[in-house]
Motif scaffolding. Structure first.
Motif, mmCIF file in Angstrom:
data_model
loop_
_atom_site.group_PDB
_atom_site.id
_atom_site.type_symbol
_atom_site.label_atom_id
_atom_site.label_comp_id
_atom_site.label_asym_id
_atom_site.label_seq_id
_atom_site.Cartn_x
_atom_site.Cartn_y
_atom_site.Cartn_z
ATOM 1 N N LEU A 107 20.914 -89.689 -35.112
ATOM 2 C CA LEU A 107 20.056 -88.511 -35.109
ATOM 3 C C LEU A 107 20.163 -87.773 -33.784
ATOM 4 N N GLN A 108 20.158 -88.515 -32.700
ATOM 5 C CA GLN A 108 20.305 -87.906 -31.385
ATOM 6 C C GLN A 108 21.656 -87.222 -31.250
ATOM 7 N N ASN A 109 22.709 -87.853 -31.758
ATOM 8 C CA ASN A 109 24.046 -87.254 -31.696
ATOM 9 C C ASN A 109 24.098 -85.952 -32.478
ATOM 10 N N ALA A 110 23.448 -85.921 -33.636
ATOM 11 C CA ALA A 110 23.434 -84.705 -34.449
ATOM 12 C C ALA A 110 22.714 -83.574 -33.729
ATOM 13 N N LYS A 111 21.617 -83.892 -33.063
ATOM 14 C CA LYS A 111 20.872 -82.866 -32.322
ATOM 15 C C LYS A 111 21.692 -82.325 -31.158
ATOM 16 N N LYS A 112 22.372 -83.236 -30.452
ATOM 17 C CA LYS A 112 23.222 -82.796 -29.343
ATOM 18 C C LYS A 112 24.376 -81.932 -29.858
ATOM 19 N N ALA A 113 24.925 -82.310 -31.004
ATOM 20 C CA ALA A 113 26.028 -81.535 -31.578
ATOM 21 C C ALA A 113 25.567 -80.132 -31.956
ATOM 22 N N LEU A 114 24.361 -80.027 -32.509
ATOM 23 C CA LEU A 114 23.822 -78.715 -32.859
ATOM 24 C C LEU A 114 23.618 -77.870 -31.606
ATOM 25 N N GLN A 115 23.045 -78.447 -30.567
ATOM 26 C CA GLN A 115 22.842 -77.715 -29.324
ATOM 27 C C GLN A 115 24.171 -77.255 -28.730
ATOM 28 N N SER A 116 25.178 -78.117 -28.782
ATOM 29 C CA SER A 116 26.495 -77.764 -28.267
ATOM 30 C C SER A 116 27.101 -76.621 -29.079
ATOM 31 N N PHE A 117 26.931 -76.691 -30.400
ATOM 32 C CA PHE A 117 27.450 -75.624 -31.263
ATOM 33 C C PHE A 117 26.789 -74.293 -30.941
ATOM 34 N N LEU A 118 25.470 -74.286 -30.767
ATOM 35 C CA LEU A 118 24.750 -73.047 -30.475
ATOM 36 C C LEU A 118 25.176 -72.464 -29.133
ATOM 37 N N ARG A 119 25.393 -73.330 -28.151
ATOM 38 C CA ARG A 119 25.873 -72.832 -26.854
ATOM 39 C C ARG A 119 27.255 -72.209 -26.996
ATOM 40 N N SER A 120 28.125 -72.868 -27.748
ATOM 41 C CA SER A 120 29.482 -72.338 -27.898
ATOM 42 C C SER A 120 29.487 -71.027 -28.676
ATOM 43 N N TYR A 121 28.511 -70.873 -29.574
ATOM 44 C CA TYR A 121 28.465 -69.657 -30.394
ATOM 45 C C TYR A 121 28.163 -68.421 -29.556
ATOM 46 N N THR A 122 27.523 -68.613 -28.410
ATOM 47 C CA THR A 122 27.212 -67.474 -27.546
ATOM 48 C C THR A 122 28.398 -67.062 -26.686
ATOM 49 N N THR A 123 29.517 -67.782 -26.768
ATOM 50 C CA THR A 123 30.657 -67.505 -25.897
ATOM 51 C C THR A 123 31.754 -66.682 -26.570
ATOM 52 N N PHE A 124 31.529 -66.221 -27.799
ATOM 53 C CA PHE A 124 32.545 -65.382 -28.432
ATOM 54 C C PHE A 124 32.738 -64.117 -27.613
ATOM 55 N N PRO A 125 33.981 -63.627 -27.520
ATOM 56 C CA PRO A 125 34.248 -62.434 -26.698
ATOM 57 C C PRO A 125 33.533 -61.203 -27.246
ATOM 58 N N ALA A 126 33.309 -60.232 -26.365
ATOM 59 C CA ALA A 126 32.557 -59.024 -26.714
ATOM 60 C C ALA A 126 33.093 -58.300 -27.953
ATOM 61 N N PRO A 127 34.423 -58.179 -28.141
ATOM 62 C CA PRO A 127 34.921 -57.470 -29.328
ATOM 63 C C PRO A 127 34.533 -58.125 -30.655
ATOM 64 N N LEU A 128 34.132 -59.402 -30.620
ATOM 65 C CA LEU A 128 33.747 -60.100 -31.848
ATOM 66 C C LEU A 128 32.245 -60.357 -31.940
ATOM 67 N N LYS A 129 31.475 -59.854 -30.978
ATOM 68 C CA LYS A 129 30.038 -60.108 -30.974
ATOM 69 C C LYS A 129 29.340 -59.497 -32.185
ATOM 70 N N HIS A 130 29.898 -58.423 -32.739
ATOM 71 C CA HIS A 130 29.260 -57.823 -33.912
ATOM 72 C C HIS A 130 29.395 -58.727 -35.137
ATOM 73 N N ILE A 131 30.287 -59.704 -35.067
ATOM 74 C CA ILE A 131 30.474 -60.652 -36.165
ATOM 75 C C ILE A 131 29.813 -61.990 -35.834
ATOM 76 N N PHE A 132 30.132 -62.499 -34.650
ATOM 77 C CA PHE A 132 29.629 -63.817 -34.246
ATOM 78 C C PHE A 132 28.566 -63.644 -33.159
ATOM 79 N N HIS A 133 27.342 -63.451 -33.579
ATOM 80 C CA HIS A 133 26.225 -63.314 -32.641
ATOM 81 C C HIS A 133 25.149 -64.297 -33.037
ATOM 82 N N ILE A 134 24.527 -64.883 -32.026
ATOM 83 C CA ILE A 134 23.523 -65.910 -32.284
ATOM 84 C C ILE A 134 22.375 -65.371 -33.142
ATOM 85 N N LYS A 135 22.107 -64.066 -33.063
ATOM 86 C CA LYS A 135 21.027 -63.471 -33.848
ATOM 87 C C LYS A 135 21.340 -63.485 -35.339
#
Length: 270
Positions: free
Chosen positions: A158-186
């Protein structure tokens, strides 16, 4: 499914020579890896490339799928996209990369072939398309429940799954600006995203596993008594990201205003 393979299941997230060698000589198997294996590796007879997370550029997509169909061979690639991410196919098309869509309903219908995932059995799937759709959804729920039961079977997974989700959310904010209209945390539905990691909790409950929440509150009170600190800690930023479905991972407006006032010589009470 992975458990039915006769070969190996390997995990490669950084340079692991032994893992790479083991997979290369296997008759069949699955290699789970990050983009560390997206280029520079020659793996013989790879038939499928499964991309669970989208690449950050069309060039990266090409590097990923280039691990299959090498030297005149044939291969296939599957890319998972949420409904909000489907515009990425247009981005690939602009680079002469064409994809054919596989409907989720068609994929889930394969669950009708195995009564292991049979639902409540109140519907006769052969009587109408609506009944078939309902039974397919019920079987998908059974499968999802099995995933969740496995993740929640012990505290470590369970702890590993939570850490994996947090890691995924952090990585999702790193998409380059030209793709932010597609891949945005919102655009992410955090509840559905948590489900994809086998979690049952609502997003706001993920940031403080165990007794961490009460400890954080105590630390925050102590900081306030001492006059506060300059900015949020990394853990608090993660907590804010998970708590708000509309957060993009950056610090809030009040924090930025407070810093600007300090720089200009003004003071503000904490």
């Amino acid at each position: 499914m992975i458990r039915r393979l006769t070969g190996c299941v390997c995990f490669l997230h950084q340079d692991r020579t032994e893992v790479f060698k083991e997979f290369s000589v296997s008759q069949s198997g699955v290699l789970l890896c990050t983009d560390v294996a997206a280029r520079g590796l020659h793996l013989p007879a790879v038939t499928w490339i499964i991309q669970f997370t989208p690449p950050t550029a069309a060039a990266e997509y090409v590097h990923r799928v280039g691990r299959t169909a090498r030297i005149g061979g044939r291969g296939s690639s599957l890319l998972f996209l949420t409904p909000a991410e489907t515009a990425f196919t247009t981005e690939l098309a602009n680079h002469n990369i064409s994809l054919s869509e596989m409907k989720l309903e068609d994929i889930l219908s394969s669950l009708m072939m195995d009564d292991t995932f049979k639902g409540r059995g109140r519907y006769h799937s052969q009587s109408s398309s609506k009944a078939l759709e309902q039974e397919t959804r019920e079987r998908a729920t059974v499968l999802q429940t099995e995933f969740e039961n496995f993740v929640h079977s012990d505290a470590q997974s369970l702890q590993n799954a939570k850490k994996a989700l947090q890691s995924f959310l952090r990585s999702y904010t790193t998409f380059p600006a030209p793709l932010k209209h597609i891949f945005h945390i919102k655009h992410l539905h955090l509840g559905h995203t948590a489900k994809s990691f086998g979690l049952r909790d609502a997003p706001q409950g993920l940031s403080a596993p165990g007794g961490a929440k009460s400890k954080k509150k105590g630390n925050q009170k102590n900081n306030q008594k001492r006059g506060g600190g300059a900015g949020k800690s990394s853990a608090n930023r993660e907590e804010s990201l998970l708590r708000s479905e509309f957060s993009d991972g950056r610090e809030g407006g009040k924090e930025r205003k407070r810093r600007n006032k300090k720089k200009s010589g003004g003071e503000e009470e904490e």
